[in-house]
Design an enzyme around this catalytic site. Sequence first.
Site, PDB file in Angstrom:
ATOM      1  N   LEU A 246       0.843  -1.233   0.205  1.00 54.18           N
ATOM      2  CA  LEU A 246       0.013  -0.125  -0.038  1.00 54.18           C
ATOM      3  C   LEU A 246       1.080   1.084   0.027  1.00 54.18           C
ATOM      4  O   LEU A 246       1.632   1.357   0.755  1.00 54.18           O
ATOM      5  CB  LEU A 246      -0.728   0.049   1.240  1.00 54.18           C
ATOM      6  CG  LEU A 246      -1.813   1.113   1.655  1.00 54.18           C
ATOM      7  CD1 LEU A 246      -3.091   0.729   1.777  1.00 54.18           C
ATOM      8  CD2 LEU A 246      -1.129   1.790   2.650  1.00 54.18           C
ATOM      9  N   HIS A 247       0.455   2.121  -0.812  1.00 55.39           N
ATOM     10  CA  HIS A 247       1.057   3.716  -0.903  1.00 55.39           C
ATOM     11  C   HIS A 247       0.074   4.609  -1.175  1.00 55.39           C
ATOM     12  O   HIS A 247      -0.766   4.315  -2.169  1.00 55.39           O
ATOM     13  CB  HIS A 247       2.257   3.494  -1.575  1.00 55.39           C
ATOM     14  CG  HIS A 247       2.116   3.114  -3.074  1.00 55.39           C
ATOM     15  ND1 HIS A 247       2.016   1.840  -3.472  1.00 55.39           N
ATOM     16  CD2 HIS A 247       1.994   3.882  -4.120  1.00 55.39           C
ATOM     17  CE1 HIS A 247       1.801   1.571  -4.810  1.00 55.39           C
ATOM     18  NE2 HIS A 247       1.808   2.745  -5.209  1.00 55.39           N
TER      19      HIS A 247
END
Length: 187
Positions: free
Chosen positions: A144-145
């Site tokens: 995730l980013h």
Amino acid sequence: MLISMTSEPELQQGVGEPDGFRRLWTPHRMAYIQGENKPTGPAPDDGCPFCSIPALSDEDGLIITRGTHVFAVLNLYPYNGGHLMVVPYRHVADYTELTDEETVELAALTKQAMTALRAASGAHGFNIGMNQGGAAGAGIAAHLHQHVVPRWGGDTNFMPVVGHTKVLPQLLADTRKMLAESWPQQG
């Protein structure tokens, strides 16, 4: 044809038939197109750049700031100058998998990123978001980013629309230094 320092186009072999267009070459984009630095699988040890970046120096990893649970890093393939990402240290793919502490710090660093980008570059607005899964456009779906992309009035011009090219006026190392110096100090 190639843009030259003179007013006359420079003829170069191998670029096709002369057609009156000048070309701006961006060969560094080929690394992104060919998937350089992309993981080979979903596990942290499958080459996840977000898992390896924290082991680097801030300068080498283009890290702007480090928190307890997340860090802010410049995007290697930015949409705009100053495009950064807020990333959890933990290798997790889905927003719902974040702990409460990670979620709070991700939000706090996003707010700090906006403050720093306004101070450093006078950003007028932002695109903020995350692509969840490959089908949603995540380039690295396994980690995730959240993207924070600064925007300015009139920053959309013919280059990305017609030329599929984004002109960035500053080197990433210089952008990282400028943002790190503008990052709000927590006390």
